[in-house]
Scaffold this motif. Sequence first.
Motif, PDB file in Angstrom:
ATOM      1  N   LEU A   1       0.745  -1.179   0.211  1.00 47.16           N
ATOM      2  CA  LEU A   1       0.125   0.019  -0.036  1.00 47.16           C
ATOM      3  C   LEU A   1       0.965   1.281  -0.222  1.00 47.16           C
ATOM      4  CD1 LEU A   1      -2.787   1.598   0.194  1.00 47.16           C
ATOM      5  CD2 LEU A   1      -2.768   1.033   2.636  1.00 47.16           C
ATOM      6  N   GLY A   2       1.957   1.249   0.830  1.00 48.55           N
ATOM      7  CA  GLY A   2       2.800   2.230   0.780  1.00 48.55           C
ATOM      8  C   GLY A   2       3.553   2.894  -0.371  1.00 48.55           C
ATOM      9  N   ARG A   3       3.674   2.239  -1.475  1.00 48.83           N
ATOM     10  CA  ARG A   3       4.114   2.830  -2.679  1.00 48.83           C
ATOM     11  C   ARG A   3       3.081   3.625  -3.273  1.00 48.83           C
ATOM     12  NH1 ARG A   3       5.871  -2.532  -5.944  1.00 48.83           N
ATOM     13  NH2 ARG A   3       6.502  -2.915  -3.603  1.00 48.83           N
ATOM     14  N   TYR A   4       1.737   3.186  -3.246  1.00 46.40           N
ATOM     15  CA  TYR A   4       0.851   4.145  -3.802  1.00 46.40           C
ATOM     16  C   TYR A   4       0.479   5.293  -3.226  1.00 46.40           C
ATOM     17  CZ  TYR A   4      -0.086  -0.486  -6.779  1.00 46.40           C
ATOM     18  OH  TYR A   4       0.045  -1.204  -7.678  1.00 46.40           O
ATOM     19  N   VAL A   5       0.653   5.012  -1.750  1.00 52.08           N
ATOM     20  CA  VAL A   5       0.548   6.266  -0.943  1.00 52.08           C
ATOM     21  C   VAL A   5       1.566   7.228  -1.472  1.00 52.08           C
ATOM     22  CG1 VAL A   5       0.078   7.227   1.571  1.00 52.08           C
ATOM     23  CG2 VAL A   5      -0.815   5.035   0.792  1.00 52.08           C
ATOM     24  N   VAL A   6       2.731   6.751  -1.278  1.00 56.99           N
ATOM     25  CA  VAL A   6       3.856   7.791  -1.718  1.00 56.99           C
ATOM     26  C   VAL A   6       3.639   8.295  -2.861  1.00 56.99           C
ATOM     27  CG1 VAL A   6       6.410   7.738  -2.128  1.00 56.99           C
ATOM     28  CG2 VAL A   6       5.377   6.418  -0.233  1.00 56.99           C
ATOM     29  N   ARG A   7       3.117   7.754  -3.814  1.00 53.67           N
ATOM     30  CA  ARG A   7       2.878   8.405  -5.223  1.00 53.67           C
ATOM     31  C   ARG A   7       1.850   9.198  -5.178  1.00 53.67           C
ATOM     32  NH1 ARG A   7       1.875   4.331 -10.020  1.00 53.67           N
ATOM     33  NH2 ARG A   7      -0.492   3.898  -8.890  1.00 53.67           N
ATOM     34  N   ALA A   8       0.672   9.058  -4.600  1.00 50.74           N
ATOM     35  CA  ALA A   8      -0.238   9.901  -4.463  1.00 50.74           C
ATOM     36  C   ALA A   8       0.094  11.165  -3.688  1.00 50.74           C
ATOM     37  CB  ALA A   8      -1.625   9.212  -3.747  1.00 50.74           C
ATOM     38  N   LEU A   9       0.875  11.226  -3.031  1.00 50.71           N
ATOM     39  CA  LEU A   9       1.247  12.492  -2.003  1.00 50.71           C
ATOM     40  C   LEU A   9       2.342  12.905  -2.899  1.00 50.71           C
ATOM     41  CD1 LEU A   9       1.524  10.735   1.386  1.00 50.71           C
ATOM     42  CD2 LEU A   9      -0.004  12.341   0.905  1.00 50.71           C
ATOM     43  N   ALA A  10       2.974  12.395  -3.446  1.00 48.96           N
ATOM     44  CA  ALA A  10       4.051  13.133  -4.287  1.00 48.96           C
ATOM     45  C   ALA A  10       3.450  13.818  -5.553  1.00 48.96           C
ATOM     46  CB  ALA A  10       5.254  11.864  -5.014  1.00 48.96           C
ATOM     47  N   GLN A  11       2.218  13.328  -6.089  1.00 52.59           N
ATOM     48  CA  GLN A  11       1.775  13.987  -7.220  1.00 52.59           C
ATOM     49  C   GLN A  11       1.131  15.204  -6.613  1.00 52.59           C
ATOM     50  OE1 GLN A  11      -0.947  10.927  -8.608  1.00 52.59           O
ATOM     51  NE2 GLN A  11       0.734  10.125 -10.013  1.00 52.59           N
ATOM     52  N   ARG A  12       0.775  15.426  -5.366  1.00 52.20           N
ATOM     53  CA  ARG A  12       0.097  16.504  -4.786  1.00 52.20           C
ATOM     54  C   ARG A  12       1.264  17.503  -4.409  1.00 52.20           C
ATOM     55  NH1 ARG A  12      -3.581  12.706  -4.447  1.00 52.20           N
ATOM     56  NH2 ARG A  12      -5.958  13.270  -4.429  1.00 52.20           N
ATOM     57  N   GLY A  13       2.499  17.211  -4.503  1.00 51.51           N
ATOM     58  CA  GLY A  13       3.537  18.208  -4.286  1.00 51.51           C
ATOM     59  C   GLY A  13       4.110  17.913  -2.876  1.00 51.51           C
ATOM     60  N   TRP A  14       3.796  17.005  -2.181  1.00 55.99           N
ATOM     61  CA  TRP A  14       4.353  16.725  -0.794  1.00 55.99           C
ATOM     62  C   TRP A  14       5.843  16.168  -0.860  1.00 55.99           C
ATOM     63  CZ3 TRP A  14       2.244  17.858   4.051  1.00 55.99           C
ATOM     64  CH2 TRP A  14       0.900  17.999   4.133  1.00 55.99           C
ATOM     65  N   ARG A  15       6.594  16.772   0.001  1.00 58.66           N
ATOM     66  CA  ARG A  15       8.008  16.251   0.031  1.00 58.66           C
ATOM     67  C   ARG A  15       7.839  14.995   1.052  1.00 58.66           C
ATOM     68  NH1 ARG A  15      12.180  19.232  -1.749  1.00 58.66           N
ATOM     69  NH2 ARG A  15      13.716  17.888  -0.780  1.00 58.66           N
ATOM     70  N   VAL A  16       8.038  13.803   0.588  1.00 55.95           N
ATOM     71  CA  VAL A  16       7.854  12.681   1.197  1.00 55.95           C
ATOM     72  C   VAL A  16       9.027  11.972   1.769  1.00 55.95           C
ATOM     73  CG1 VAL A  16       6.545  10.145   1.325  1.00 55.95           C
ATOM     74  CG2 VAL A  16       5.718  12.049  -0.522  1.00 55.95           C
ATOM     75  N   ARG A  17       8.894  11.768   3.227  1.00 52.90           N
ATOM     76  CA  ARG A  17       9.998  11.295   4.091  1.00 52.90           C
ATOM     77  C   ARG A  17       9.517   9.865   4.450  1.00 52.90           C
ATOM     78  NH1 ARG A  17      11.308  14.509   9.062  1.00 52.90           N
ATOM     79  NH2 ARG A  17      12.347  15.678   7.371  1.00 52.90           N
ATOM     80  N   VAL A  18       9.927   8.809   3.703  1.00 51.04           N
ATOM     81  CA  VAL A  18       9.623   7.188   4.044  1.00 51.04           C
ATOM     82  C   VAL A  18      10.411   6.759   5.348  1.00 51.04           C
ATOM     83  CG1 VAL A  18       9.323   4.968   2.913  1.00 51.04           C
ATOM     84  CG2 VAL A  18       9.118   6.990   1.540  1.00 51.04           C
ATOM     85  N   ALA A  19       9.823   6.423   6.451  1.00 52.17           N
ATOM     86  CA  ALA A  19      10.353   5.830   7.569  1.00 52.17           C
ATOM     87  C   ALA A  19      10.425   4.556   7.269  1.00 52.17           C
ATOM     88  CB  ALA A  19       9.798   6.654   8.848  1.00 52.17           C
ATOM     89  N   SER A  20      11.616   3.883   7.473  1.00 53.70           N
ATOM     90  CA  SER A  20      11.426   2.245   7.195  1.00 53.70           C
ATOM     91  C   SER A  20      12.734   1.534   8.044  1.00 53.70           C
ATOM     92  CB  SER A  20      11.996   1.955   5.720  1.00 53.70           C
ATOM     93  OG  SER A  20      12.223   0.407   5.581  1.00 53.70           O
ATOM     94  N   ARG A  21      12.495   0.395   8.485  1.00 53.90           N
ATOM     95  CA  ARG A  21      13.606  -0.394   9.014  1.00 53.90           C
ATOM     96  C   ARG A  21      14.765  -0.481   8.175  1.00 53.90           C
ATOM     97  NH1 ARG A  21      12.706  -5.441  10.982  1.00 53.90           N
ATOM     98  NH2 ARG A  21      11.142  -5.609   9.332  1.00 53.90           N
ATOM     99  N   ARG A  22      14.583  -0.640   7.016  1.00 52.13           N
ATOM    100  CA  ARG A  22      15.567  -0.783   5.748  1.00 52.13           C
ATOM    101  C   ARG A  22      15.474   0.046   4.809  1.00 52.13           C
ATOM    102  NH1 ARG A  22      17.363  -6.072   5.269  1.00 52.13           N
ATOM    103  NH2 ARG A  22      18.518  -4.983   3.593  1.00 52.13           N
ATOM    104  N   PRO A  23      15.873   1.325   4.919  1.00 50.69           N
ATOM    105  CA  PRO A  23      15.843   2.447   3.935  1.00 50.69           C
ATOM    106  C   PRO A  23      16.386   1.982   2.505  1.00 50.69           C
ATOM    107  CG  PRO A  23      16.836   3.394   5.854  1.00 50.69           C
ATOM    108  CD  PRO A  23      16.737   1.626   6.184  1.00 50.69           C
ATOM    109  N   ASP A  24      17.483   1.037   2.734  1.00 47.47           N
ATOM    110  CA  ASP A  24      18.050   0.633   1.219  1.00 47.47           C
ATOM    111  C   ASP A  24      16.782  -0.299   0.413  1.00 47.47           C
ATOM    112  OD1 ASP A  24      18.413  -1.099   3.432  1.00 47.47           O
ATOM    113  OD2 ASP A  24      18.989  -2.638   2.121  1.00 47.47           O
ATOM    114  N   LEU A  25      15.778  -0.670   1.085  1.00 45.44           N
ATOM    115  CA  LEU A  25      14.904  -1.493   0.330  1.00 45.44           C
ATOM    116  C   LEU A  25      13.565  -0.616  -0.027  1.00 45.44           C
ATOM    117  CD1 LEU A  25      14.341  -4.463   2.590  1.00 45.44           C
ATOM    118  CD2 LEU A  25      15.757  -4.300   0.575  1.00 45.44           C
ATOM    119  N   ALA A  26      13.930   0.836  -0.068  1.00 43.02           N
ATOM    120  CA  ALA A  26      12.880   1.713  -0.460  1.00 43.02           C
ATOM    121  C   ALA A  26      13.380   2.516  -1.645  1.00 43.02           C
ATOM    122  CB  ALA A  26      12.773   2.718   0.417  1.00 43.02           C
ATOM    123  N   PHE A  27      14.444   2.067  -2.199  1.00 44.44           N
ATOM    124  CA  PHE A  27      14.877   2.803  -3.652  1.00 44.44           C
ATOM    125  C   PHE A  27      13.858   2.604  -4.846  1.00 44.44           C
ATOM    126  CE2 PHE A  27      19.330   1.700  -2.108  1.00 44.44           C
ATOM    127  CZ  PHE A  27      19.624   3.104  -1.302  1.00 44.44           C
TER     128      PHE A  27
END
Length: 336
Positions: free
Chosen positions: A21-47
């Motif tokens: 679900l996260g990838r779709y939420v991030v895209r929807a927010l980015a399209q609205r102009g938000w700067r999105v900070r994705v908090a994850s245990r493994r940031p390397d898996l969010a590329f």
Amino acid sequence: MAQFEIAKDRIITVFGGSGFLGRYVVRALAQRGWRVRVASRRPDLAFHLQPLGRVGQIHAVQANLRYPASVSAAMRGSEAVVNLVGILAEQGRQNFEAVHLFGSRAVARAAQDHGIKTLVQMSAIGADPQSASDYARTKGKAEMAVREAIPEATVMRPSILFGPEDDFFNRFAALARMSPVLPLIAGGTTRFQPAFVGDVAEAVARVIEGVGMSGSTYELGGPDIRTFKDLLTYICAVTGRKRLLLPLSSSLAYYPAMVSEVANGLAMGALPSAFQLTRDQLKLLESDNVVSPAAQASNLTLQGLGIQPQSIESIVPTYLYRFRKSGQFDKNRQIA
């Protein structure tokens, strides 16, 4: 194209943004102009999220819900927060109490400390502090913990989600490819109201933008209600598989589920998802998973947010074709 312009002072922290679900939420927010900070245990898996926005618009940071200090650091300077973190089965220290309850409480308290009042907590239909299911019980308690810290928080309870990376239609399509029999747990009469993941992500983005009623609980379901048997029958039709649907009571499924849990534990979580089943999931399958009459009456639904939900017929065949015998070249590939 104004919606793609980045507003440098609008930062939102999304916990669990690298998931389905996260990838779709991030895209929807980015399209609205938000700067999105994705908090994850493994940031390397969010590329994989980087192409969803402009250069520098989406940034992954390390945060572990078991460590409140890291949670607080992840939302420093943010205007809003979305908590999507959740698990369907326990594995080691990743248990329901730690992830759902302790983690959600840590997010809400950190938001409170930072003065953030715009918070979306992703829950699930059936969440209930008194539920016999550990999953539903901890989801219900998490809602209470979030509201205690942030009364203005919006809770969202979707039914099962479908989309290219889902864990429902893909799981049973994979099982149908390997097994001549598909189990109808609890007799196959449990009702579901599958929601498209993109619609749920859009609902999150709209709430963040101020649409809807803050402090409310939304129940998100698709346009149709189907039984478990209906859904398995549909999966077989789309994938071109003729399979025996065998009714199986929860009591009979108890021991296979226990064996599956042990096998997955020994395999350190590497057991194919098609064969993963837990005793807690059996409890969930005993109750309907549909939008309540109360939510409908209060217009706390996708439609209440101005979203016309998409049907499984319009989306599911576009990604289940790979489970057909001839894949994309199957003569029935257009089946819906």
